[in-house]
Design a protein around this motif. Structure first.
Motif, PDB file in Angstrom:
ATOM      1  N   VAL A   3      11.049  35.518   0.658  1.00  0.00           N
ATOM      2  CA  VAL A   3      11.858  35.092   1.960  1.00  0.00           C
ATOM      3  C   VAL A   3      11.271  35.713   3.130  1.00  0.00           C
ATOM      4  O   VAL A   3      11.014  34.741   4.208  1.00  0.00           O
ATOM      5  CB  VAL A   3      13.479  35.448   2.053  1.00  0.00           C
ATOM      6  N   THR A   4      10.628  36.969   2.974  1.00  0.00           N
ATOM      7  CA  THR A   4      10.216  37.465   4.451  1.00  0.00           C
ATOM      8  C   THR A   4       8.843  36.916   4.654  1.00  0.00           C
ATOM      9  O   THR A   4       8.496  36.740   5.778  1.00  0.00           O
ATOM     10  CB  THR A   4      10.230  39.026   4.421  1.00  0.00           C
ATOM     11  N   GLN A   5       8.267  36.475   3.572  1.00  0.00           N
ATOM     12  CA  GLN A   5       6.687  36.008   3.714  1.00  0.00           C
ATOM     13  C   GLN A   5       7.009  34.447   4.414  1.00  0.00           C
ATOM     14  O   GLN A   5       6.119  34.049   5.041  1.00  0.00           O
ATOM     15  CB  GLN A   5       6.058  35.609   2.248  1.00  0.00           C
ATOM     16  N   LEU A   6       8.062  34.064   3.757  1.00  0.00           N
ATOM     17  CA  LEU A   6       8.287  32.562   4.502  1.00  0.00           C
ATOM     18  C   LEU A   6       8.605  32.536   5.952  1.00  0.00           C
ATOM     19  O   LEU A   6       8.192  31.724   6.717  1.00  0.00           O
ATOM     20  CB  LEU A   6       9.324  31.513   3.570  1.00  0.00           C
ATOM     21  N   ALA A   7       9.359  33.633   6.240  1.00  0.00           N
ATOM     22  CA  ALA A   7       9.848  33.757   7.383  1.00  0.00           C
ATOM     23  C   ALA A   7       9.001  34.177   8.450  1.00  0.00           C
ATOM     24  O   ALA A   7       8.786  33.687   9.768  1.00  0.00           O
ATOM     25  CB  ALA A   7      11.122  34.879   7.714  1.00  0.00           C
ATOM     26  N   TYR A   8       8.066  35.041   8.089  1.00  0.00           N
ATOM     27  CA  TYR A   8       6.944  35.514   9.083  1.00  0.00           C
ATOM     28  C   TYR A   8       5.601  34.736   8.961  1.00  0.00           C
ATOM     29  O   TYR A   8       4.633  35.098   9.564  1.00  0.00           O
ATOM     30  CB  TYR A   8       6.609  36.953   8.553  1.00  0.00           C
ATOM     31  N   GLY A   9       5.361  33.655   8.428  1.00  0.00           N
ATOM     32  CA  GLY A   9       4.625  32.842   8.173  1.00  0.00           C
ATOM     33  C   GLY A   9       3.316  33.331   7.500  1.00  0.00           C
ATOM     34  O   GLY A   9       2.268  32.808   7.648  1.00  0.00           O
ATOM     35  N   VAL A  10       3.560  34.109   6.448  1.00  0.00           N
ATOM     36  CA  VAL A  10       2.458  34.565   5.469  1.00  0.00           C
ATOM     37  C   VAL A  10       2.129  33.256   4.607  1.00  0.00           C
ATOM     38  O   VAL A  10       1.081  33.003   4.244  1.00  0.00           O
ATOM     39  CB  VAL A  10       2.812  35.654   4.630  1.00  0.00           C
ATOM     40  N   VAL A  11       3.324  32.684   4.177  1.00  0.00           N
ATOM     41  CA  VAL A  11       2.968  31.489   3.361  1.00  0.00           C
ATOM     42  C   VAL A  11       4.095  30.518   3.848  1.00  0.00           C
ATOM     43  O   VAL A  11       4.754  30.673   4.428  1.00  0.00           O
ATOM     44  CB  VAL A  11       3.431  31.780   1.521  1.00  0.00           C
ATOM     45  N   GLY A  12       3.758  29.178   3.359  1.00  0.00           N
ATOM     46  CA  GLY A  12       4.788  28.060   3.390  1.00  0.00           C
ATOM     47  C   GLY A  12       4.406  27.579   5.030  1.00  0.00           C
ATOM     48  O   GLY A  12       3.289  27.343   5.311  1.00  0.00           O
ATOM     49  N   ARG A  13       5.532  26.639   5.335  1.00  0.00           N
ATOM     50  CA  ARG A  13       5.497  25.780   6.400  1.00  0.00           C
ATOM     51  C   ARG A  13       4.984  26.404   7.938  1.00  0.00           C
ATOM     52  O   ARG A  13       4.419  25.888   8.637  1.00  0.00           O
ATOM     53  CB  ARG A  13       6.815  24.782   6.580  1.00  0.00           C
ATOM     54  N   VAL A  14       5.696  27.576   8.113  1.00  0.00           N
ATOM     55  CA  VAL A  14       5.347  28.291   9.069  1.00  0.00           C
ATOM     56  C   VAL A  14       3.820  28.487   9.366  1.00  0.00           C
ATOM     57  O   VAL A  14       3.200  28.754  10.318  1.00  0.00           O
ATOM     58  CB  VAL A  14       6.316  29.635   9.221  1.00  0.00           C
ATOM     59  N   LYS A  15       3.307  29.264   8.229  1.00  0.00           N
ATOM     60  CA  LYS A  15       1.823  29.338   7.976  1.00  0.00           C
ATOM     61  C   LYS A  15       1.229  28.138   8.707  1.00  0.00           C
ATOM     62  O   LYS A  15       0.214  28.332   9.331  1.00  0.00           O
ATOM     63  CB  LYS A  15       1.524  29.780   6.618  1.00  0.00           C
ATOM     64  N   HIS A  16       1.336  26.756   7.961  1.00  0.00           N
ATOM     65  CA  HIS A  16       0.831  25.619   8.358  1.00  0.00           C
ATOM     66  C   HIS A  16       0.793  25.395   9.716  1.00  0.00           C
ATOM     67  O   HIS A  16      -0.121  25.025  10.353  1.00  0.00           O
ATOM     68  CB  HIS A  16       1.065  24.577   7.525  1.00  0.00           C
ATOM     69  N   ALA A  17       1.827  25.678  10.258  1.00  0.00           N
ATOM     70  CA  ALA A  17       2.388  25.329  11.683  1.00  0.00           C
ATOM     71  C   ALA A  17       1.407  26.213  12.569  1.00  0.00           C
ATOM     72  O   ALA A  17       0.912  25.738  13.744  1.00  0.00           O
ATOM     73  CB  ALA A  17       3.630  25.409  12.125  1.00  0.00           C
ATOM     74  N   LEU A  18       1.276  27.550  12.504  1.00  0.00           N
ATOM     75  CA  LEU A  18       0.394  28.631  13.019  1.00  0.00           C
ATOM     76  C   LEU A  18      -1.015  28.051  12.849  1.00  0.00           C
ATOM     77  O   LEU A  18      -1.474  28.137  13.774  1.00  0.00           O
ATOM     78  CB  LEU A  18       0.759  29.913  12.515  1.00  0.00           C
ATOM     79  N   ALA A  19      -1.488  27.905  11.503  1.00  0.00           N
ATOM     80  CA  ALA A  19      -2.968  27.387  11.474  1.00  0.00           C
ATOM     81  C   ALA A  19      -3.079  26.171  12.513  1.00  0.00           C
ATOM     82  O   ALA A  19      -4.172  26.048  13.052  1.00  0.00           O
ATOM     83  CB  ALA A  19      -3.116  27.147  10.133  1.00  0.00           C
ATOM     84  N   SER A  20      -2.300  25.128  12.494  1.00  0.00           N
ATOM     85  CA  SER A  20      -2.344  24.033  13.291  1.00  0.00           C
ATOM     86  C   SER A  20      -2.327  24.442  14.793  1.00  0.00           C
ATOM     87  O   SER A  20      -3.473  23.756  15.481  1.00  0.00           O
ATOM     88  CB  SER A  20      -1.210  22.956  13.235  1.00  0.00           C
ATOM     89  N   ALA A  21      -1.551  25.127  15.216  1.00  0.00           N
ATOM     90  CA  ALA A  21      -1.687  25.670  16.432  1.00  0.00           C
ATOM     91  C   ALA A  21      -3.043  26.504  17.072  1.00  0.00           C
ATOM     92  O   ALA A  21      -3.586  26.288  17.831  1.00  0.00           O
ATOM     93  CB  ALA A  21      -0.541  26.455  16.943  1.00  0.00           C
ATOM     94  N   LEU A  22      -3.512  27.338  16.066  1.00  0.00           N
ATOM     95  CA  LEU A  22      -4.892  28.181  16.052  1.00  0.00           C
ATOM     96  C   LEU A  22      -5.930  27.107  16.106  1.00  0.00           C
ATOM     97  O   LEU A  22      -6.988  27.263  16.786  1.00  0.00           O
ATOM     98  CB  LEU A  22      -4.963  29.062  15.178  1.00  0.00           C
ATOM     99  N   ALA A  23      -5.904  25.864  15.382  1.00  0.00           N
ATOM    100  CA  ALA A  23      -7.038  25.173  15.323  1.00  0.00           C
ATOM    101  C   ALA A  23      -7.067  24.334  16.547  1.00  0.00           C
ATOM    102  O   ALA A  23      -8.258  23.833  17.118  1.00  0.00           O
ATOM    103  CB  ALA A  23      -6.915  23.799  14.276  1.00  0.00           C
TER     104      ALA A  23
END
Length: 194
Positions: free
Chosen positions: A105-125
Motif C-alpha cells: 500500500v505504501t509503495q502504491l501511495a508513494y508512487g514506487v509502483v502502480g498508477r502514481v508511478k506512471h503518472a509521475l513518469a509521464s510528467a517527467l517525460a
C-alpha cells in the motif's frame, strides 16, 4: 402483501411464500446492502491506515472505484465487482497487521509502483521533452496540448500551466537561490523577524 398474516406464518408474508415476483426483491436488496457495507468498510479501513499518504491513497481509491462502477447493471459483473471488493477489503485488513501488505500500500501511495508511478513518469517525460526542444527524443504531436496541462487562463494572455513549466520555475528559483546572496532566512521563517 396486504393480507393479514395468520399466527402460523407470522414471520413470512404470504407473497414470499407463493413464489411471486417479490421473491427476487430481497436478493436484489441484499446485493445493494452488500455493496454499501463494502464501501463503508473500505472507507473505515482506509481511515485506520497509519501512514497519512497511504490513508489518503486508500480513501481516494475506494471512492474512485465505487464511483466508476456505480452505473453497472449486469448481474454477473456486479457479482464479480462485489467479489473483488471483498478481496480488497480483506487485503486492507491485512495491511493493518501484515508487513508485506502494508509495504504494498505504501509503495502504491508513494508512487514506487502502480498508477502514481506512471503518472509521475509521464510528467517527467513532459519536462524532459519541453526542456530540450532541439533533441529529437520521440515523435510527438505538436498540435495536441501536453497531457498534464490545465485549461488556458482567462484574459488576453491565454497562458497554460503545465507540470513541466512548474518544475522549470522551481529549478530556476532553486538555482537563483543558490547563486544569490545568503540572507540567513529560509522559506518557512520568512514571515517571522529574528
Amino acid at each position: 402483501c396486504t393480507k393479514v398474516y395468520s399466527a402460523r406464518a407470522r414471520s413470512v408474508p404470504p407473497c414470499f411464500v407463493t413464489g411471486g415476483p417479490a421473491v427476487t426483491m430481497p436478493a436484489h436488496l441484499a446485493r445493494g446492502t452488500e455493496v454499501r457495507r463494502l464501501y463503508r468498510k473500505g472507507l473505515e479501513l482506509s481511515r485506520l491506515f497509519p501512514d497519512p499518504c497511504g490513508r489518503n491513497y486508500l480513501m481516494r481509491r475506494v471512492q474512485e472505484v465505487f464511483r466508476k462502477r456505480a452505473t453497472e447493471t449486469s448481474p454477473t459483473k456486479i457479482g464479480r465487482h462485489i467479489k473483488e471488493g471483498a478481496q480488497s477489503v480483506r487485503r486492507m485488513e491485512r495491511a493493518l497487521h501484515a508487513r508485506a501488505d502494508y509495504e504494498r500500500v505504501t509503495q502504491l501511495a508513494y508512487g514506487v509502483v502502480g498508477r502514481v508511478k506512471h503518472a509521475l513518469a509521464s510528467a517527467l517525460a513532459e519536462i524532459n521533452v519541453s526542456s530540450s526542444p532541439n533533441e529529437k527524443t520521440e515523435k510527438t504531436n505538436q498540435n495536441r496540448p501536453p497531457k498534464w496541462a490545465l485549461p488556458p487562463l482567462p484574459g488576453s494572455a491565454r497562458e497554460t500551466f503545465t507540470l513541466g513549466l512548474l518544475m522549470r520555475k522551481i529549478e530556476m528559483l532553486a538555482r537563483a537561490g543558490s547563486n544569490g546572496p545568503d540572507t540567513g532566512h529560509d522559506v518557512l521563517s520568512a514571515g517571522h523577524d529574528s
